[in-house]
Design a protein around this motif. Structure first.
Motif, PDB file in Angstrom:
ATOM      1  N   GLY A 325      45.473   5.637  18.256  1.00 18.79           N
ATOM      2  CA  GLY A 325      46.269   4.499  19.360  1.00 18.79           C
ATOM      3  C   GLY A 325      45.723   4.545  20.423  1.00 18.79           C
ATOM      4  O   GLY A 325      45.163   4.656  21.514  1.00 18.79           O
ATOM      5  N   GLU A 326      45.884   6.614  20.681  1.00 22.19           N
ATOM      6  CA  GLU A 326      45.068   7.084  22.141  1.00 22.19           C
ATOM      7  C   GLU A 326      43.995   7.079  21.979  1.00 22.19           C
ATOM      8  O   GLU A 326      42.698   7.022  22.589  1.00 22.19           O
ATOM      9  CB  GLU A 326      45.478   8.595  22.414  1.00 22.19           C
ATOM     10  CG  GLU A 326      47.100   8.163  22.041  1.00 22.19           C
ATOM     11  CD  GLU A 326      47.783   9.460  22.926  1.00 22.19           C
ATOM     12  OE1 GLU A 326      46.897  10.417  22.904  1.00 22.19           O
ATOM     13  OE2 GLU A 326      49.199   9.975  22.490  1.00 22.19           O
ATOM     14  N   VAL A 327      43.042   7.761  20.570  1.00 18.60           N
ATOM     15  CA  VAL A 327      41.685   7.904  20.810  1.00 18.60           C
ATOM     16  C   VAL A 327      40.944   6.519  21.149  1.00 18.60           C
ATOM     17  O   VAL A 327      39.380   6.867  21.886  1.00 18.60           O
ATOM     18  CB  VAL A 327      41.458   8.878  19.411  1.00 18.60           C
ATOM     19  CG1 VAL A 327      39.615   8.762  19.493  1.00 18.60           C
ATOM     20  CG2 VAL A 327      41.712   9.900  19.650  1.00 18.60           C
ATOM     21  N   LEU A 328      41.513   5.683  20.111  1.00 22.15           N
ATOM     22  CA  LEU A 328      40.470   4.241  20.505  1.00 22.15           C
ATOM     23  C   LEU A 328      40.269   3.296  21.535  1.00 22.15           C
ATOM     24  O   LEU A 328      39.843   3.043  22.177  1.00 22.15           O
ATOM     25  CB  LEU A 328      41.262   3.721  19.259  1.00 22.15           C
ATOM     26  CG  LEU A 328      40.714   4.092  18.223  1.00 22.15           C
ATOM     27  CD1 LEU A 328      41.200   3.284  16.570  1.00 22.15           C
ATOM     28  CD2 LEU A 328      38.937   3.808  17.630  1.00 22.15           C
ATOM     29  N   PHE A 387      50.498   5.549   8.724  1.00 20.20           N
ATOM     30  CA  PHE A 387      49.169   4.442   8.731  1.00 20.20           C
ATOM     31  C   PHE A 387      49.585   2.992   9.860  1.00 20.20           C
ATOM     32  O   PHE A 387      48.145   1.954  10.151  1.00 20.20           O
ATOM     33  CB  PHE A 387      49.504   4.672   7.452  1.00 20.20           C
ATOM     34  CG  PHE A 387      48.061   3.744   7.193  1.00 20.20           C
ATOM     35  CD1 PHE A 387      47.211   3.751   6.027  1.00 20.20           C
ATOM     36  CD2 PHE A 387      48.821   1.886   6.749  1.00 20.20           C
ATOM     37  CE1 PHE A 387      46.286   2.930   5.949  1.00 20.20           C
ATOM     38  CE2 PHE A 387      47.660   1.520   6.146  1.00 20.20           C
ATOM     39  CZ  PHE A 387      46.359   1.080   5.595  1.00 20.20           C
ATOM     40  N   HIS A 388      50.916   2.769   9.325  1.00 21.11           N
ATOM     41  CA  HIS A 388      50.993   1.414  10.091  1.00 21.11           C
ATOM     42  C   HIS A 388      50.669   1.359  11.087  1.00 21.11           C
ATOM     43  O   HIS A 388      49.826   0.660  12.433  1.00 21.11           O
ATOM     44  CB  HIS A 388      52.609   0.784  10.044  1.00 21.11           C
ATOM     45  CG  HIS A 388      52.995  -0.037  10.550  1.00 21.11           C
ATOM     46  ND1 HIS A 388      52.904  -0.693  12.250  1.00 21.11           N
ATOM     47  CD2 HIS A 388      52.862  -1.733  10.169  1.00 21.11           C
ATOM     48  CE1 HIS A 388      52.708  -2.100  12.097  1.00 21.11           C
ATOM     49  NE2 HIS A 388      53.216  -2.466  11.083  1.00 21.11           N
ATOM     50  N   ALA A 389      51.185   2.941  12.231  1.00 21.27           N
ATOM     51  CA  ALA A 389      50.428   2.660  13.764  1.00 21.27           C
ATOM     52  C   ALA A 389      48.879   2.746  13.570  1.00 21.27           C
ATOM     53  O   ALA A 389      47.824   2.270  14.875  1.00 21.27           O
ATOM     54  CB  ALA A 389      51.053   3.915  14.349  1.00 21.27           C
ATOM     55  N   ASN A 390      48.506   3.434  13.390  1.00 25.79           N
ATOM     56  CA  ASN A 390      46.478   3.529  13.185  1.00 25.79           C
ATOM     57  C   ASN A 390      45.886   2.694  12.499  1.00 25.79           C
ATOM     58  O   ASN A 390      45.129   2.227  13.260  1.00 25.79           O
ATOM     59  CB  ASN A 390      46.322   4.631  12.266  1.00 25.79           C
ATOM     60  CG  ASN A 390      46.956   5.970  12.609  1.00 25.79           C
ATOM     61  OD1 ASN A 390      47.049   6.702  13.798  1.00 25.79           O
ATOM     62  ND2 ASN A 390      46.734   7.028  11.922  1.00 25.79           N
ATOM     63  N   PHE A 391      46.788   1.843  12.139  1.00 28.63           N
ATOM     64  CA  PHE A 391      45.852   0.460  11.614  1.00 28.63           C
ATOM     65  C   PHE A 391      46.258  -0.884  12.337  1.00 28.63           C
ATOM     66  O   PHE A 391      45.156  -1.361  13.155  1.00 28.63           O
ATOM     67  CB  PHE A 391      46.418   0.149  10.210  1.00 28.63           C
ATOM     68  CG  PHE A 391      45.616  -1.076   9.875  1.00 28.63           C
ATOM     69  CD1 PHE A 391      44.916  -1.074   9.062  1.00 28.63           C
ATOM     70  CD2 PHE A 391      46.215  -2.569   9.614  1.00 28.63           C
ATOM     71  CE1 PHE A 391      43.734  -2.585   8.544  1.00 28.63           C
ATOM     72  CE2 PHE A 391      45.753  -3.231   9.193  1.00 28.63           C
ATOM     73  CZ  PHE A 391      45.093  -3.261   8.686  1.00 28.63           C
ATOM     74  N   GLN A 392      47.214  -0.680  13.328  1.00 32.29           N
ATOM     75  CA  GLN A 392      47.078  -2.113  14.526  1.00 32.29           C
ATOM     76  C   GLN A 392      46.289  -1.144  15.453  1.00 32.29           C
ATOM     77  O   GLN A 392      45.659  -1.862  15.992  1.00 32.29           O
ATOM     78  CB  GLN A 392      48.526  -1.260  15.338  1.00 32.29           C
ATOM     79  CG  GLN A 392      49.553  -2.182  13.737  1.00 32.29           C
ATOM     80  CD  GLN A 392      50.124  -3.709  13.636  1.00 32.29           C
ATOM     81  OE1 GLN A 392      49.007  -4.111  13.167  1.00 32.29           O
ATOM     82  NE2 GLN A 392      50.725  -4.325  14.268  1.00 32.29           N
ATOM     83  N   ALA A 393      46.762   0.029  16.155  1.00 35.02           N
ATOM     84  CA  ALA A 393      45.178   0.429  16.683  1.00 35.02           C
ATOM     85  C   ALA A 393      43.546  -0.032  16.087  1.00 35.02           C
ATOM     86  O   ALA A 393      43.256  -0.031  17.436  1.00 35.02           O
ATOM     87  CB  ALA A 393      45.499   2.255  16.928  1.00 35.02           C
ATOM     88  N   ALA A 394      43.859   0.118  15.099  1.00 36.69           N
ATOM     89  CA  ALA A 394      42.685   0.160  15.435  1.00 36.69           C
ATOM     90  C   ALA A 394      42.248  -1.772  15.015  1.00 36.69           C
ATOM     91  O   ALA A 394      40.981  -2.092  15.441  1.00 36.69           O
ATOM     92  CB  ALA A 394      42.097   0.618  13.104  1.00 36.69           C
ATOM     93  N   LEU A 395      43.313  -2.532  15.067  1.00 35.56           N
ATOM     94  CA  LEU A 395      42.771  -3.953  14.772  1.00 35.56           C
ATOM     95  C   LEU A 395      42.848  -4.099  16.101  1.00 35.56           C
ATOM     96  O   LEU A 395      42.475  -5.052  17.004  1.00 35.56           O
ATOM     97  CB  LEU A 395      43.978  -4.722  14.378  1.00 35.56           C
ATOM     98  CG  LEU A 395      44.351  -4.656  12.874  1.00 35.56           C
ATOM     99  CD1 LEU A 395      45.878  -5.621  12.550  1.00 35.56           C
ATOM    100  CD2 LEU A 395      42.748  -4.969  12.572  1.00 35.56           C
ATOM    101  N   ARG A 396      43.541  -3.727  17.250  1.00 35.49           N
ATOM    102  CA  ARG A 396      43.154  -3.333  18.995  1.00 35.49           C
ATOM    103  C   ARG A 396      42.211  -3.474  19.016  1.00 35.49           C
ATOM    104  O   ARG A 396      41.233  -4.114  20.507  1.00 35.49           O
ATOM    105  CB  ARG A 396      44.366  -2.702  19.609  1.00 35.49           C
ATOM    106  CG  ARG A 396      46.028  -3.442  19.157  1.00 35.49           C
ATOM    107  CD  ARG A 396      46.656  -2.782  20.015  1.00 35.49           C
ATOM    108  NE  ARG A 396      46.887  -1.158  19.825  1.00 35.49           N
ATOM    109  CZ  ARG A 396      48.027  -0.629  18.888  1.00 35.49           C
ATOM    110  NH1 ARG A 396      49.142  -1.134  18.518  1.00 35.49           N
ATOM    111  NH2 ARG A 396      47.972   0.711  18.881  1.00 35.49           N
ATOM    112  N   PHE A 397      41.127  -2.898  18.346  1.00 35.45           N
ATOM    113  CA  PHE A 397      40.058  -2.176  19.132  1.00 35.45           C
ATOM    114  C   PHE A 397      38.608  -2.733  17.975  1.00 35.45           C
ATOM    115  O   PHE A 397      38.272  -3.517  18.813  1.00 35.45           O
ATOM    116  CB  PHE A 397      39.671  -0.333  18.336  1.00 35.45           C
ATOM    117  CG  PHE A 397      38.037  -0.139  18.477  1.00 35.45           C
ATOM    118  CD1 PHE A 397      38.275   0.342  19.642  1.00 35.45           C
ATOM    119  CD2 PHE A 397      37.452  -0.285  17.029  1.00 35.45           C
ATOM    120  CE1 PHE A 397      36.492   0.473  19.953  1.00 35.45           C
ATOM    121  CE2 PHE A 397      36.078   0.423  17.629  1.00 35.45           C
ATOM    122  CZ  PHE A 397      35.649   0.556  19.032  1.00 35.45           C
ATOM    123  N   ILE A 398      38.759  -3.374  17.370  1.00 34.45           N
ATOM    124  CA  ILE A 398      38.665  -4.563  16.723  1.00 34.45           C
ATOM    125  C   ILE A 398      38.556  -5.483  17.802  1.00 34.45           C
ATOM    126  O   ILE A 398      37.315  -6.390  18.069  1.00 34.45           O
ATOM    127  CB  ILE A 398      38.721  -4.923  15.466  1.00 34.45           C
ATOM    128  CG1 ILE A 398      38.494  -3.816  14.086  1.00 34.45           C
ATOM    129  CG2 ILE A 398      37.623  -6.609  14.930  1.00 34.45           C
ATOM    130  CD1 ILE A 398      37.264  -3.260  13.976  1.00 34.45           C
TER     131      ILE A 398
END
Length: 787
Positions: A325-328, A387-398
């Motif tokens: 999340g921080e990276v994205l 995985f849940h935190a990373n996927f949520q961060a990916a969706l926010r980036f999308i």
């Protein structure tokens, strides 16, 4: 000709004669007084005559035999008249052929002009066919010449455009400032030439850069024409030989366009950018433009963020996945500063927004490549929380990328891109759910597999209070299914199904346990084998249930060892679970499913309604088991009823005036249970009614068996007294039997009062009504029941 005319006239005259005969017959019938009044032959020749209606009308007052006879008579008259009419002109008919003379000559005279006309028509048709063949041949030659001319013009145009492209490329090579690619090869296709072109273009002023881009746009237009001609004449040898030059020109042009686009992105000239992108679209190479944007604008930002984060905390395994999340977030901020003007310009232009996919092909593709290379562990589902935190961060980036879109069509195009599909494919949602399923379902299964009920831990979050661990485990599993830290909208159907499975498994665990408890009790009662009418079932019910449960549910199972108070507490857990399910969990889940269609929301609500019904059925099974246990305990006391007969026969007791001492203890287990708080008010009322009904039914059976035994004994004593003619003894058998019946009546009255103290109106029970009528004296049997 006259003969033929005469023949036709004769035929016409014959038909007219038949019609005249019919009409004449009809007129004669009118004059014939012998016909009945109801028979009117003139109706037969009418235009609207209907035989069926005619017969149906006449048969009402004329027998069918009479009607048939009249019709046959009329038919015979018509035939006779027809013969007379034919015979009148028969001589003329016979002599008709003798009057027709020289028929062949007449036919020959008629045929001669027809044959002459046929010859003329054949000649004209032959001349027309020849002219048509010549015309078709001329048209074919004309088309062949036109096709050859078109091919020649195509080759001439292709050669002309090829020369024009070479000339324009020469102008492009000569246009950059000193230090450019003027010394590059013929087509400028080498890497050195491209680097030189980039350096030369970068040195141009904004006006010179715009002019340079316009020149490249002219070249792109000509290259596009060249590619069109090559595709149109691809079967020509000329085109096949020219294809390498066309490809080289396109490659050279792309190199110049790449350099120009890179310089345009640095100068941020909107006019030059639009012209440059139009040139890319003209030669149908949008991926090349996307690659330039990716390498020029996106790659530096992404690589800097990833490299800086790796230097601070190396990300090499799944344990570091939660930091995505921080990276994205940093990448999103960097891209916003670097690419926002470019994206706003390109996405606002319909021509560029439809031809190019900068969001997917440039931004998302570079981010995915950087994550695959520098942070591969972020996609691992080994640690579900990360995985849940990373996927949520990916969706926010999308979502941040989709925020640049100005139209819904652009969002749909982005989601349909290859980069988006590749990015979403990296997240293995099925593995994530499998791990969550094992964790949530396994926690519940561990609580359900224990041999005895375990107390539930104290609630820490203000949720519902449960008595037993399985109930708390079900609620905890439901809460995790709808927890923001676990739930994912992409897996909404799976988490809803998991919640329903938890409820179904809990309800099945209770229902199966109660079924095994009942089967164990039945097996224990059948194993006693000594007393009829359920007498053996009344001895040591809890011990026999425990022994019998080993045959169905295994020795020491929770269902066989649970006390009525524990089962009632489990029923309270079901009530608490149902209340929390409807008031808390379902609204929480509905909020998570707010984006689903109305049909899906209705299906979810219906499914949880069915789950609630299953839980309620399981709760009723629990209270049924409690009622059965309390009933068995009460029946143990009720067995003392058998001692009434022995008491009155073996002792000289006076007429009874009060109930037996054991009656007040029959419903003692129920009274003791109701004094606790192990069940709700409604459940306790239902339980009291069930126990009272069960004990009353058993009371009826025992009383009937007792009175039957008394009557048989009385009959035997009477026969014995008759044989012995007297003898010493106690009270007369009839008096003893009356006292026994009176004692039973007093006991039954007391039992009704005890049931009323438990909140049950025994007078409404069918079994108690039968019991009352069985033991009540004659003067009270027909009166209303009163205690």
């Amino acid at each position: 000709m006259p003969a033929q005319a005469g023949g036709s006239g004769a035929a016409a005259e014959g038909g007219a004669a038949v019609e005249a005969a019919t009409a004449e017959t009809a007129s004669l019938s009118l004059a014939d007084s012998s016909l009945p009044l109801w028979f009117k032959p003139e109706l037969f020749v009418g235009p609207e005559f209907n035989p069926v209606a005619y017969v149906a009308d006449l048969k009402r007052y004329v027998p069918l035999e009479t009607l048939s006879s009249e019709l046959h008579s009329h038919l015979d008259a018509l035939k006779s008249k027809l013969v007379e009419v034919v015979n009148e002109d028969y001589n003329d008919f016979v002599s008709l052929s003798t009057k027709l003379v020289n028929v062949d000559g007449s036919l020959a005279r008629m045929q001669r002009p027809l044959l002459e006309l046929q010859e003329k028509l054949e000649a004209v048709r032959s001349s027309v066919a020849g002219a048509s063949a010549e015309l078709q041949s001329g048209l074919a030659r004309r088309q062949a010449v036109a096709a050859a001319r078109a091919l020649l013009e195509l080759m001439q145009d292709t050669a002309h455009v090829m020369s024009k492209v070479d000339k324009l490329l020469g102008e492009v090579r000569a246009s950059p400032a000193p230090g450019g690619s003027a010394s590059s090869g013929t087509n400028g296709a080498s890497a050195g030439a491209k680097a030189g072109a980039a350096a030369g273009v970068a040195a141009l002023s904004p006006e010179e850069l715009e002019a340079h881009c316009r020149l490249l746009d002219r070249v792109a237009s000509e290259v596009s024409r060249l590619q069109f001609y090559a595709a149109k004449g691809g079967e020509l040898e000329f085109m096949r030989q020219l294809q390498p030059r066309i490809d080289a020109a396109a490659e050279a042009l792309q190199g110049y366009l790449d350099a120009a686009l890179a310089a345009t992105l640095q100068s941020q000239s909107p006019v030059a950018l639009s012209v440059c992108l139009h040139a890319y679209a003209a030669i149908t190479r949008p991926q090349a433009a996307e690659a330039v944007v990716r390498s020029t604008l996106v790659a530096p930002v992404v690589r800097q963020v990833v490299a800086g984060h790796k230097s601070r905390a190396p990300l090499a395994g799944p344990a570091s996945g939660g930091q995505l999340g921080e990276v994205l977030a940093a990448v999103s901020e960097g891209l916003k500063a670097q690419c926002a003007p470019f994206l706003e310009h390109t996405l606002s232009q319909p021509s560029t927004s439809q031809a190019f996919d900068f969001l997917g092909g440039s931004l998302l593709a570079e981010v995915l490549a950087a994550l695959n290379e520098g942070m591969p562990g972020v996609f691992s589902a080994g640690v579900p929380a990360h995985f849940h935190a990373n996927f949520q961060a990916a969706l926010r980036f999308i979502e941040a990328l989709e925020g640049y879109c100005t139209q819904q069509a652009q969002v749909e195009a982005f989601r349909g891109s290859a980069a988006y599909a590749a990015f979403m494919k990296r997240w293995n949602l099925s593995v994530y759910f499998s791990l969550r399923f094992q964790d949530i379902a396994g926690g519940l299964e561990g609580k359900l597999s224990t041999a005895a009920l375990q107390a539930a831990p104290a609630s820490k979050d203000g949720g519902p209070r449960f008595h037993w661990a399985p109930s708390a485990a079900v609620w905890a599993g439901l809460q995790r299914c709808a927890s923001p830290d676990v739930f994912l909208p992409q897996l909404a159907d799976k988490f809803v199904r998991l919640a329903l499975q938890l409820l179904a498994r809990y309800a099945a665990w209770i229902s199966t346990g109660m079924q095994q408890r009942a089967e164990a009790a039945e097996a224990a009662a059948a194993g006693v084998g000594g007393e009829a009418a359920g007498g053996g079932r009344e001895q040591q019910p809890q011990q026999q249930q425990a022994e019998g449960s080993s045959g169905s549910g295994g020795g020491g199972s929770w269902d066989s060892s649970a006390t009525p108070e524990q089962l009632a507490a489990l029923r309270q857990d079901i009530d608490s679970l149902l209340a929390a399910l409807l008031s808390s969990f379902v609204p929480q889940l509905s909020a998570l499913l707010a984006g689903l269609p109305a049909e899906a929301a209705e299906a979810v609500a219906s499914s949880f309604g069915e789950a609630s019904e299953q839980l309620e059925a399981a709760g009723q099974a629990l209270m049924g088991a409690v009622a059965e246990t309390l009933t068995e305990k009460s029946v143990v006391v009720l067995k003392q009823l058998r001692g009434i007969v022995a008491t009155f026969r073996m002792t000289n007791r006076a007429q009874p005036s009060r109930p037996s001492h054991y009656v007040s203890m029959i419903l003692a287990p129920l009274h003791q249970f109701l004094q606790g708080e192990a069940a709700s008010k409604l459940a306790r009322q239902q339980l009291a009614a069930a126990v009272a009904a069960g004990v009353s039914a058993r009371y009826l059976h025992l009383a009937d068996d007792t009175l039957s035994t008394v009557r048989k004994t009385e009959s035997s004593l009477k026969r014995l007294k008759a044989r012995q003619q007297g003898g010493e003894g106690g009270a007369a058998p009839a008096d003893t039997d009356k006292m026994i019946a009176l004692q039973l009546f007093l006991d039954v009255q007391e039992f009704g009062r005890q049931a009323k103290q438990a909140g049950v109106d025994a007078t409404q029970l069918e079994s108690y009504q039968q019991l009352w009528r069985m033991v009540a004296p004659d003067e009270q049997a027909a009166a209303p029941i009163s205690f």
